[in-house]
Design a protein around this motif. Structure first.
Motif, PDB file in Angstrom:
ATOM      1  N   GLN A   1       9.158  -1.850 -16.604  1.00 42.07           N
ATOM      2  CA  GLN A   1       7.846  -1.197 -16.711  1.00 42.07           C
ATOM      3  C   GLN A   1       6.732  -2.216 -16.468  1.00 42.07           C
ATOM      4  O   GLN A   1       6.927  -3.415 -16.699  1.00 42.07           O
ATOM      5  CB  GLN A   1       7.667  -0.537 -18.065  1.00 42.07           C
ATOM      6  CG  GLN A   1       7.992  -1.443 -19.241  1.00 42.07           C
ATOM      7  CD  GLN A   1       7.957  -0.705 -20.563  1.00 42.07           C
ATOM      8  OE1 GLN A   1       7.207   0.244 -20.715  1.00 42.07           O
ATOM      9  NE2 GLN A   1       8.756  -1.140 -21.512  1.00 42.07           N
ATOM     10  N   ALA A   2       5.602  -1.698 -16.026  1.00 39.11           N
ATOM     11  CA  ALA A   2       4.485  -2.569 -15.641  1.00 39.11           C
ATOM     12  C   ALA A   2       4.098  -3.511 -16.786  1.00 39.11           C
ATOM     13  O   ALA A   2       3.759  -4.675 -16.554  1.00 39.11           O
ATOM     14  CB  ALA A   2       3.288  -1.720 -15.220  1.00 39.11           C
ATOM     15  N   GLU A   3       4.200  -3.006 -18.015  1.00 38.19           N
ATOM     16  CA  GLU A   3       3.772  -3.813 -19.176  1.00 38.19           C
ATOM     17  C   GLU A   3       4.592  -5.103 -19.269  1.00 38.19           C
ATOM     18  O   GLU A   3       4.094  -6.140 -19.719  1.00 38.19           O
ATOM     19  CB  GLU A   3       3.920  -3.018 -20.481  1.00 38.19           C
ATOM     20  CG  GLU A   3       2.920  -1.868 -20.647  1.00 38.19           C
ATOM     21  CD  GLU A   3       3.137  -0.736 -19.657  1.00 38.19           C
ATOM     22  OE1 GLU A   3       4.314  -0.487 -19.277  1.00 38.19           O
ATOM     23  OE2 GLU A   3       2.139  -0.126 -19.222  1.00 38.19           O
ATOM     24  N   ASN A   4       5.845  -5.054 -18.838  1.00 37.94           N
ATOM     25  CA  ASN A   4       6.702  -6.246 -18.949  1.00 37.94           C
ATOM     26  C   ASN A   4       6.301  -7.359 -17.982  1.00 37.94           C
ATOM     27  O   ASN A   4       6.766  -8.498 -18.107  1.00 37.94           O
ATOM     28  CB  ASN A   4       8.166  -5.874 -18.710  1.00 37.94           C
ATOM     29  CG  ASN A   4       8.737  -5.107 -19.890  1.00 37.94           C
ATOM     30  OD1 ASN A   4       8.168  -5.159 -20.975  1.00 37.94           O
ATOM     31  ND2 ASN A   4       9.833  -4.396 -19.676  1.00 37.94           N
ATOM     32  N   LEU A   5       5.433  -7.013 -17.009  1.00 38.11           N
ATOM     33  CA  LEU A   5       4.967  -8.059 -16.086  1.00 38.11           C
ATOM     34  C   LEU A   5       4.214  -9.147 -16.844  1.00 38.11           C
ATOM     35  O   LEU A   5       4.120 -10.282 -16.384  1.00 38.11           O
ATOM     36  CB  LEU A   5       4.052  -7.461 -15.020  1.00 38.11           C
ATOM     37  CG  LEU A   5       4.748  -6.706 -13.899  1.00 38.11           C
ATOM     38  CD1 LEU A   5       3.714  -6.069 -12.992  1.00 38.11           C
ATOM     39  CD2 LEU A   5       5.646  -7.649 -13.097  1.00 38.11           C
TER      40      LEU A   5
ATOM     41  N   ALA B   1       2.605 -18.516  -8.767  1.00 31.58           N
ATOM     42  CA  ALA B   1       2.089 -17.202  -8.383  1.00 31.58           C
ATOM     43  C   ALA B   1       3.116 -16.150  -8.749  1.00 31.58           C
ATOM     44  O   ALA B   1       4.313 -16.437  -8.850  1.00 31.58           O
ATOM     45  CB  ALA B   1       1.802 -17.160  -6.883  1.00 31.58           C
ATOM     46  N   LEU B   2       2.613 -14.951  -8.930  1.00 31.20           N
ATOM     47  CA  LEU B   2       3.475 -13.834  -9.283  1.00 31.20           C
ATOM     48  C   LEU B   2       3.768 -13.026  -8.021  1.00 31.20           C
ATOM     49  O   LEU B   2       2.855 -12.673  -7.276  1.00 31.20           O
ATOM     50  CB  LEU B   2       2.743 -12.962 -10.308  1.00 31.20           C
ATOM     51  CG  LEU B   2       3.550 -11.920 -11.059  1.00 31.20           C
ATOM     52  CD1 LEU B   2       4.675 -12.567 -11.854  1.00 31.20           C
ATOM     53  CD2 LEU B   2       2.627 -11.125 -11.993  1.00 31.20           C
TER      54      LEU B   2
ATOM     55  N   PRO C   1      10.033  -2.336  -4.473  1.00 31.28           N
ATOM     56  CA  PRO C   1       9.860  -1.234  -5.433  1.00 31.28           C
ATOM     57  C   PRO C   1       8.735  -1.503  -6.430  1.00 31.28           C
ATOM     58  O   PRO C   1       8.002  -0.582  -6.805  1.00 31.28           O
ATOM     59  CB  PRO C   1      11.220  -1.169  -6.140  1.00 31.28           C
ATOM     60  CG  PRO C   1      12.191  -1.758  -5.187  1.00 31.28           C
ATOM     61  CD  PRO C   1      11.429  -2.805  -4.431  1.00 31.28           C
ATOM     62  N   VAL C   2       8.594  -2.764  -6.835  1.00 34.49           N
ATOM     63  CA  VAL C   2       7.550  -3.105  -7.811  1.00 34.49           C
ATOM     64  C   VAL C   2       6.166  -2.833  -7.206  1.00 34.49           C
ATOM     65  O   VAL C   2       5.254  -2.362  -7.900  1.00 34.49           O
ATOM     66  CB  VAL C   2       7.714  -4.583  -8.239  1.00 34.49           C
ATOM     67  CG1 VAL C   2       6.487  -5.098  -8.953  1.00 34.49           C
ATOM     68  CG2 VAL C   2       8.946  -4.726  -9.130  1.00 34.49           C
TER      69      VAL C   2
ATOM     70  N   TRP D   1       2.938  -1.472  -9.620  1.00 35.17           N
ATOM     71  CA  TRP D   1       2.863  -2.460 -10.705  1.00 35.17           C
ATOM     72  C   TRP D   1       2.168  -3.725 -10.209  1.00 35.17           C
ATOM     73  O   TRP D   1       1.511  -4.421 -10.957  1.00 35.17           O
ATOM     74  CB  TRP D   1       4.264  -2.820 -11.218  1.00 35.17           C
ATOM     75  CG  TRP D   1       5.005  -1.663 -11.827  1.00 35.17           C
ATOM     76  CD1 TRP D   1       4.505  -0.424 -12.134  1.00 35.17           C
ATOM     77  CD2 TRP D   1       6.387  -1.632 -12.208  1.00 35.17           C
ATOM     78  NE1 TRP D   1       5.488   0.368 -12.674  1.00 35.17           N
ATOM     79  CE2 TRP D   1       6.648  -0.348 -12.741  1.00 35.17           C
ATOM     80  CE3 TRP D   1       7.437  -2.559 -12.147  1.00 35.17           C
ATOM     81  CZ2 TRP D   1       7.913   0.022 -13.201  1.00 35.17           C
ATOM     82  CZ3 TRP D   1       8.683  -2.190 -12.619  1.00 35.17           C
ATOM     83  CH2 TRP D   1       8.912  -0.910 -13.141  1.00 35.17           C
ATOM     84  N   LEU D   2       2.363  -4.044  -8.927  1.00 34.38           N
ATOM     85  CA  LEU D   2       1.663  -5.166  -8.281  1.00 34.38           C
ATOM     86  C   LEU D   2       1.141  -4.678  -6.937  1.00 34.38           C
ATOM     87  O   LEU D   2       1.735  -3.771  -6.330  1.00 34.38           O
ATOM     88  CB  LEU D   2       2.624  -6.344  -8.041  1.00 34.38           C
ATOM     89  CG  LEU D   2       3.057  -7.188  -9.245  1.00 34.38           C
ATOM     90  CD1 LEU D   2       4.117  -8.206  -8.823  1.00 34.38           C
ATOM     91  CD2 LEU D   2       1.868  -7.904  -9.873  1.00 34.38           C
TER      92      LEU D   2
END
Ligand code: FAD
Length: 343
Positions: free
Chosen positions: A221-225, A239-240, A245-246, A251-252
Motif C-alpha cells: 500500500q502507498a502508506e508503506n512507501l 532516490a526512490l 505497477p507502483v 503510489w509514485l
C-alpha cells in the motif's frame, strides 16, 4: 515452410523524435541469427514522416536494404497506422519473418499485424537456436521462473524481441545498404492520435543517485512507501524508484519508474523491495553496482540477479533495519564506500 533464397526477415525499427532507438541493433542481431538459421535475407523498415535519414543510418551501419516508409499523417508513432501500413507492404517485400521490439510500441502493432497476416506470433523472444526441425525460440515466463522453448507452426512469423537479450549487432563492413523510399496515403485507421504531451513524470533524480531504493507491488500500500523513504534517507545520495505497477497504481509518479518503459539506472547500490524481477523491470537496473533484493517469495526472479537475497516480509524487515540504523548517532556514517559487485 517455403523460405526461398529471396525471402526476408524484416526488422521494423523503433524511433522517436528523429532518433533511432538503440534496441534496433539488438533486433538486427536477432534478425541476423534468424537469417542464418532460415536462409533468409535481412532487411529493415522505418515508418513515419521524414524517416529517410533514419533509414540511411540503418543502411550505413548494417549494409542491409532499408525501406523508408513515409506514411501520410503519421508524424508520431501510431500503432494502428503502423500495423495497417506494414500489412499492406510486407507481402510484396517477401517477408517470411518480421522482427520488432517487445516494447510498448512493439506490442501496439505486432499482435494485430500477426492477426491481419494470419501469421504465427511469438512475443518476448530472448534467444534462438537451430533445432533439427527448424528454429527454436526461447523466452522466460511467469516473471522469469520458467523458460519456454517455442517453434512456429505457420509462416510468416511475427515476433517481438525482449530488449537486453540479444547483444547489439556491431556495425557491419558490408558497405552502405540500399534505401528505398515508399510513400503511403494515410491508412484507414479507426482511431487517431490527437496530441503527444511530453514529460508525463517529473525528474525523480534517479540518474544522479548513488543509492536507489525501489518499491514494487509487494510494498502492499502507498502508506508503506514511507518506510522506503526513510530507508533512502539513511544515505546521502539516494532516490526512490518504483516498478511499473507502483506507478500505475499512482503510489509514485511515472518519473520514478525503472525498467523498459521507465528509466535505466546504474547506481552503486540498488535495493529492490517487493519486486518480483520481471525482465521489463530488470532491464532498467541490471547495470547497478550492487543489488540487494527483499521479497517474501524465495523463488522470485530478482534473486537470480541480486548480490544479497533477503526472503522476508518487507514490512517487518525494513522497520527492524530502521530501528537498528537509528542507533547510529550520525546516519551519514552509513554513507561509507559501497561494496562493489564481486568478480
Ligand atoms: C511492454 C511492457 C513494458 C513494461 N515496462 C515495465 C517497466 O518499465 N518497469 C517495470 O517495473 N515493469 C514493467 N512492465 C511490467 C512487468 O512485466 C511486471 O509486471 C512488473 O515489473 C512487476 O512489478 P512488481 O515486481 O512490482 O510486482 P509483482 O510482479 O507483483 O511482484 C511483487 C513481489 O513482491 C513480493 N511481495 C509481496 N508482498 C511482500 C511483502 N510483504 N514483503 C516482501 N515481498 C513481498 C511478491 O512475492 C513478489 O515477488 C512492463 C510490461 C510490459 C508488457
Amino acid at each position: 515452410m517455403s523460405a526461398g533464397a529471396k525471402s526476408r526477415v524484416v526488422v521494423v525499427a523503433e524511433h522517436s523524435q528523429g532518433r533511432l532507438s538503440p534496441v534496433n541493433w539488438e533486433l538486427m542481431a536477432c534478425a541476423g541469427q534468424m537469417a542464418r538459421v532460415l536462409g533468409l535475407e535481412v532487411a529493415a523498415a522505418v515508418l513515419g514522416q521524414g524517416v529517410e535519414p533514419l533509414a540511411g543510418e540503418i543502411a550505413q551501419r548494417t549494409g542491409v536494404k532499408v525501406w523508408a516508409v513515409e506514411v501520410e499523417g503519421m508524424a508520431a508513432f501510431h500503432g494502428e497506422a503502423q500495423r495497417l501500413a506494414l500489412a499492406q507492404l510486407l507481402p510484396a517485400w517477401r517477408a517470411q519473418a518480421v522482427v520488432g521490439a517487445h516494447s510498448t510500441s512493439g506490442l501496439d502493432w505486432a499482435p494485430g499485424l500477426a492477426a491481419r497476416l494470419e501469421a504465427a506470433y511469438l512475443p518476448g523472444v530472448e534467444g534462438l537456436s537451430a533445432g533439427p526441425e527448424g528454429p527454436r525460440f526461447s523466452r522466460t515466463a511467469h516473471y522469469g521462473k520458467v523458460r519456454e522453448e517455442l517453434a512456429p507452426t505457420a509462416w510468416p512469423l511475427v515476433l517481438t524481441v525482449q530488449p537486453g537479450t540479444f547483444p547489439a549487432a556491431p556495425p557491419g563492413e558490408a558497405g552502405h545498404g540500399e534505401v528505398e523510399v515508399v510513400r503511403l496515403p494515410a491508412p484507414p485507421c479507426r482511431s487517431q492520435l490527437l496530441e503527444v504531451v511530453d514529460g508525463a513524470g517529473t525528474d525523480a533524480g534517479l540518474g544522479r543517485a548513488k543509492v536507489v531504493v525501489a518499491a514494487g507491488r509487494g510494498v502492499g500500500q502507498a502508506e508503506n512507501l514511507e518506510l522506503l523513504r526513510r530507508l533512502a534517507g539513511l544515505f546521502s545520495s539516494a532516490a526512490l524508484a518504483g516498478s511499473r505497477p507502483v506507478c500505475d497504481l499512482g503510489w509514485l509518479g511515472y518519473g520514478h519508474q525503472v525498467g523498459l518503459t521507465g528509466a535505466t539506472v546504474s547506481p552503486s547500490l540498488y535495493i529492490a523491495c517487493g519486486i518480483s524481477g520481471a525482465r521489463q523491470h530488470t532491464v532498467g537496473m541490471q547495470g547497478s553496482g550492487f543489488i540487494v533484493a527483499i521479497s517474501n517469495d524465495p523463488q522470485a526472479a530478482i534473486f537470480n540477479l541480486a548480490d544479497v537475497c533477503i526472503v522476508e516480509d518487507l514490512t517487518v524487515l525494513i522497520p527492524a533495519l530502521l530501528e537498528q540504523a537509528s542507533g547510529y548517532s550520525d546516519p551519514a556514517s552509513l554513507q561509507g564506500d559501497l561494496p562493489g559487485r564481486p568478480g
